[in-house]
Design a protein around this motif. Structure first.
Motif, PDB file in Angstrom:
ATOM      1  N   ASP A 174      -1.077   8.173   9.296  1.00  0.00           N
ATOM      2  CA  ASP A 174      -0.345   8.507   7.976  1.00  0.00           C
ATOM      3  C   ASP A 174       0.969   9.254   8.113  1.00  0.00           C
ATOM      4  N   VAL A 175       0.804  10.303   9.193  1.00  0.00           N
ATOM      5  CA  VAL A 175       1.964  11.131   9.564  1.00  0.00           C
ATOM      6  C   VAL A 175       1.537  11.598  10.865  1.00  0.00           C
ATOM      7  N   GLY A 232       0.074  23.938  13.440  1.00  0.00           N
ATOM      8  CA  GLY A 232      -1.368  24.341  12.883  1.00  0.00           C
ATOM      9  C   GLY A 232      -1.220  24.189  11.420  1.00  0.00           C
ATOM     10  N   ARG A 233      -0.252  24.700  10.684  1.00  0.00           N
ATOM     11  CA  ARG A 233      -0.082  24.615   9.347  1.00  0.00           C
ATOM     12  C   ARG A 233       0.086  23.078   8.957  1.00  0.00           C
ATOM     13  N   ALA A 234       0.831  22.306  10.105  1.00  0.00           N
ATOM     14  CA  ALA A 234       1.033  20.972   9.565  1.00  0.00           C
ATOM     15  C   ALA A 234      -0.032  20.139   9.641  1.00  0.00           C
ATOM     16  N   ARG A 239      -4.685  17.227   6.653  1.00  0.00           N
ATOM     17  CA  ARG A 239      -5.901  17.245   6.242  1.00  0.00           C
ATOM     18  C   ARG A 239      -6.275  17.536   4.856  1.00  0.00           C
ATOM     19  N   GLY A 240      -5.421  18.519   4.256  1.00  0.00           N
ATOM     20  CA  GLY A 240      -5.663  18.630   2.712  1.00  0.00           C
ATOM     21  C   GLY A 240      -5.281  17.572   1.897  1.00  0.00           C
ATOM     22  N   ARG A 241      -4.116  16.782   2.347  1.00  0.00           N
ATOM     23  CA  ARG A 241      -4.062  15.497   1.565  1.00  0.00           C
ATOM     24  C   ARG A 241      -4.680  14.313   1.980  1.00  0.00           C
ATOM     25  N   GLY A 242      -5.667  14.455   2.687  1.00  0.00           N
ATOM     26  CA  GLY A 242      -6.466  13.299   3.357  1.00  0.00           C
ATOM     27  C   GLY A 242      -5.900  12.241   4.155  1.00  0.00           C
ATOM     28  N   LEU A 243      -4.906  12.794   4.829  1.00  0.00           N
ATOM     29  CA  LEU A 243      -4.001  11.764   5.759  1.00  0.00           C
ATOM     30  C   LEU A 243      -4.571  11.739   6.950  1.00  0.00           C
ATOM     31  N   HIS A 244      -4.481  10.740   7.669  1.00  0.00           N
ATOM     32  CA  HIS A 244      -4.847  10.474   9.154  1.00  0.00           C
ATOM     33  C   HIS A 244      -3.513  11.082   9.991  1.00  0.00           C
ATOM     34  N   TYR A 245      -3.521  11.868  10.991  1.00  0.00           N
ATOM     35  CA  TYR A 245      -2.386  12.523  11.356  1.00  0.00           C
ATOM     36  C   TYR A 245      -2.647  12.435  13.040  1.00  0.00           C
ATOM     37  N   ALA A 246      -1.475  12.308  13.519  1.00  0.00           N
ATOM     38  CA  ALA A 246      -1.332  12.187  15.109  1.00  0.00           C
ATOM     39  C   ALA A 246      -0.358  13.338  15.664  1.00  0.00           C
ATOM     40  N   VAL A 247      -0.471  13.794  16.935  1.00  0.00           N
ATOM     41  CA  VAL A 247       0.298  14.786  17.416  1.00  0.00           C
ATOM     42  C   VAL A 247       0.990  13.999  18.917  1.00  0.00           C
ATOM     43  N   TYR A 248       2.251  13.881  18.954  1.00  0.00           N
ATOM     44  CA  TYR A 248       2.823  13.336  20.141  1.00  0.00           C
ATOM     45  C   TYR A 248       3.710  14.439  20.804  1.00  0.00           C
ATOM     46  N   PRO A 254       0.789  -1.385   0.071  1.00  0.00           N
ATOM     47  CA  PRO A 254       0.030  -0.107  -0.237  1.00  0.00           C
ATOM     48  C   PRO A 254       0.942   1.053   0.170  1.00  0.00           C
ATOM     49  N   THR A 255       0.465   2.011  -0.710  1.00  0.00           N
ATOM     50  CA  THR A 255       1.162   3.471  -0.681  1.00  0.00           C
ATOM     51  C   THR A 255       0.399   4.393  -0.301  1.00  0.00           C
ATOM     52  N   VAL A 256       0.873   5.414   0.682  1.00  0.00           N
ATOM     53  CA  VAL A 256       0.135   6.476   1.037  1.00  0.00           C
ATOM     54  C   VAL A 256       0.707   7.817   0.695  1.00  0.00           C
ATOM     55  N   ALA A 257       0.110   8.626   0.242  1.00  0.00           N
ATOM     56  CA  ALA A 257       0.836   9.895   0.036  1.00  0.00           C
ATOM     57  C   ALA A 257       1.546  10.567   1.167  1.00  0.00           C
ATOM     58  N   THR A 258       2.583  10.979   0.640  1.00  0.00           N
ATOM     59  CA  THR A 258       3.507  11.570   1.565  1.00  0.00           C
ATOM     60  C   THR A 258       3.285  13.188   1.648  1.00  0.00           C
ATOM     61  N   LEU A 259       3.868  13.642   2.731  1.00  0.00           N
ATOM     62  CA  LEU A 259       3.689  15.130   3.171  1.00  0.00           C
ATOM     63  C   LEU A 259       5.222  15.819   3.233  1.00  0.00           C
ATOM     64  N   ARG A 260       5.181  16.710   2.622  1.00  0.00           N
ATOM     65  CA  ARG A 260       6.471  17.638   2.732  1.00  0.00           C
ATOM     66  C   ARG A 260       6.840  17.758   4.039  1.00  0.00           C
ATOM     67  N   ASP A 261       8.058  17.597   4.604  1.00  0.00           N
ATOM     68  CA  ASP A 261       8.326  17.787   5.875  1.00  0.00           C
ATOM     69  C   ASP A 261       8.047  19.204   6.375  1.00  0.00           C
ATOM     70  N   GLN A 262       7.428  18.914   7.698  1.00  0.00           N
ATOM     71  CA  GLN A 262       6.661  20.021   8.541  1.00  0.00           C
ATOM     72  C   GLN A 262       7.709  20.489   9.585  1.00  0.00           C
ATOM     73  N   ALA A 263       8.939  19.696   9.839  1.00  0.00           N
ATOM     74  CA  ALA A 263       9.512  20.385  11.015  1.00  0.00           C
ATOM     75  C   ALA A 263      10.210  21.396  10.957  1.00  0.00           C
TER      76      ALA A 263
END
Length: 236
Positions: free
Chosen positions: A138-139, A83-85, A90-99, A69-78
């Motif tokens: 996903d990210v 907030g922007r990350a 969300r704009g790429r339809g990715l499931h995200y988490a904050v740790y 399975p291939t998931v769309a990647t996101l440009r590195d937000q580090a």
């Protein structure tokens, strides 16, 4: 066949008679039977490729593997804001988490999720999961813990709170005085002195905090080399 009876038996000797008889016998055998045709050996039937076709070996089909399975990647937000990350994910339809930084967050699990965060908080690092190793995101974006930077250091030095301990009046009379000694360091060295930024700290003080000689707030924590020292949370 030669008729030896027509000859004069008296003129012909016994040797001549025997020879004549032998020739007569040989002639009869050759003339009567003739020459027999040469008999060829019967060929042994052999299996040929045409008569007995060789079966074509069946090839074993190659095992089919499920596509990765291939998931769309996101440009590195580090380095940017969380907030922007989050908006980008969300704009790429990715499931995200904050740790939270320093809690062991990784692609294979672990870590402690942040219950809340400000949109302007800095993203310390980003964990991408393009091959769907982790089923929970996903990210993931890792942010600093409250009051700490991305390296785990304190963001500021709290204002020291003086602590007054009562002392006994040594002027005699057995009465107790009203004076006291003011100190700003709750943890002292074996000599009774306050610690200073950068000094080594004992094993029993790991993770504890106190005020230093100059009133700075110190925490016993590891430095960049892994050595336990008293630190005010500021570089240098």
């Amino acid at each position: 066949m030669i008729d030896i009876r027509m000859r004069d038996r008296r003129a012909v000797g016994p040797v001549a008679l025997v020879a004549a008889a032998a020739l007569a016998l040989a002639g009869c055998q050759g003339g009567d039977e003739g020459t027999k045709p040469e008999q060829k050996p019967t060929p042994v039937a052999t299996a040929s490729a045409a008569g007995s076709p060789t079966p074509t070996p069946t090839s074993t089909p190659a095992p089919t593997t499920s596509p990765t399975p291939t998931v769309a990647t996101l440009r590195d937000q580090a380095g940017g804001t969380v907030g922007r990350a989050v908006t980008a994910a969300r704009g790429r339809g990715l499931h995200y988490a904050v740790y939270l930084q320093g809690t062991g967050a990784s692609l294979h699990g672990g870590g402690r999720r942040a219950t809340s965060w400000g949109t302007g908080e800095k993203v310390c690092r980003q964990i991408d999961d393009p091959t769907d190793v982790n089923s929970t995101f996903d990210v993931a974006f890792v942010i600093a813990r409250d009051g700490r930077d991305c390296a785990g250091r304190l963001l500021h030095t709290p204002t020291p709170t003086p602590v007054t301990t009562p002392s006994r009046n040594s002027t005699g009379g057995g009465g107790s005085g009203t004076g006291g000694t003011t100190t700003t360091c709750a943890i002292t060295s074996p000599a009774g002195n306050c610690y200073a930024d950068g000094q080594f700290c004992a094993t029993r003080h790991h993770g504890l905090s106190t005020y230093g000689k100059g009133g700075e707030y110190l925490t016993c924590e590891r430095d960049s080399a892994g050595v336990w020292r008293w630190s005010d949370g500021r570089a240098g």
